[in-house]
Design a protein around this motif. Structure first.
Motif, short mmCIF file in Angstrom:
data_model
loop_
_atom_site.label_atom_id
_atom_site.label_comp_id
_atom_site.label_asym_id
_atom_site.label_seq_id
_atom_site.Cartn_x
_atom_site.Cartn_y
_atom_site.Cartn_z
N VAL A 48 0.85 -1.20 0.00
CA VAL A 48 0.00 0.00 0.00
C VAL A 48 0.88 1.25 0.00
CG1 VAL A 48 -1.75 1.30 1.30
CG2 VAL A 48 -1.93 -1.18 1.10
N ASP A 49 1.99 1.20 0.71
CA ASP A 49 2.92 2.33 0.74
C ASP A 49 3.47 2.61 -0.66
OD1 ASP A 49 4.53 4.39 1.85
OD2 ASP A 49 6.21 2.99 2.09
N LEU A 50 3.81 1.56 -1.39
CA LEU A 50 4.30 1.74 -2.77
C LEU A 50 3.21 2.28 -3.69
CD1 LEU A 50 6.46 -1.50 -3.21
CD2 LEU A 50 7.29 0.86 -3.10
N LEU A 51 2.00 1.81 -3.49
CA LEU A 51 0.87 2.23 -4.32
C LEU A 51 0.51 3.70 -4.09
CD1 LEU A 51 -1.42 1.31 -6.30
CD2 LEU A 51 -2.78 0.84 -4.25
N LEU A 52 0.47 4.11 -2.85
CA LEU A 52 0.03 5.47 -2.52
C LEU A 52 1.16 6.48 -2.43
CD1 LEU A 52 -2.74 4.91 0.17
CD2 LEU A 52 -2.98 5.29 -2.27
N LYS A 53 2.37 6.03 -2.40
CA LYS A 53 3.52 6.92 -2.26
C LYS A 53 3.47 7.66 -0.92
CE LYS A 53 4.76 6.49 -6.73
NZ LYS A 53 4.12 5.26 -7.09
N ASP A 54 4.27 7.22 0.00
CA ASP A 54 4.42 7.83 1.32
C ASP A 54 3.20 7.68 2.22
OD1 ASP A 54 5.92 8.96 3.29
OD2 ASP A 54 5.62 11.02 2.62
#
Length: 145
Positions: free
Chosen positions: A98-104
């Motif tokens: 999810v972090d990679l998908l949403l960026k930060d």
């Protein structure tokens, strides 16, 4: 009536041990998760950040579902512990995804962006349900050749 009492007296110790192990696994996994992820959920929650509370709730539920399946399907405490560790690793990977998908993602949670927290919860619960369902065939006895 006597059969029920005998069943209880013979099974209570196993019930108690398994339940305590599951509780310790859940608590320990939540602590490890909070320590390994960059967000400080408890601190943010104390400051009134609802998204941090949502994210932490997703963690607890996301870990409890596979732990419950491990409790139901494992044949030993050792096996229960192994599946508990697997559940923790998968939940850490879900966070990273999810972090990679949403960026930060941590910054979004710190900014109290509910949408990011809700997506994280959905990913955590859905992965937990899949892990939990996969435990039944994974723990089934292997047939002898």
């Amino acid at each position: 009536m006597e059969a029920a009492i005998d069943s209880f007296s013979h099974g209570f110790d196993n019930f108690l041990i398994s339940t305590i192990v599951a509780g310790l696994l859940l608590t320990g996994s939540c602590v490890v998760y909070v320590l390994l992820t960059p967000m400080k959920e408890l601190e943010l929650l104390r400051q009134g950040n609802a998204s941090a509370g949502l994210a932490l709730a997703g963690v607890i539920i996301g870990l409890a579902i596979p732990m419950a399946s491990a409790l139901a399907f494992s044949i030993s405490v050792f096996e229960q512990i192994i599946w508990g560790v697997v559940a923790l690793l998968i939940q850490l990977l879900a966070f990273r995804g999810v972090d990679l998908l949403l960026k930060d993602l941590p910054k979004r949670i710190e900014n109290d962006e509910a949408g990011a927290a809700i997506l994280l919860i959905a990913v955590k619960i859905s992965s937990a349900l899949i892990i939990g369902a996969a435990l039944w065939p994974a723990t089934a006895p292997v047939p002898l050749p």
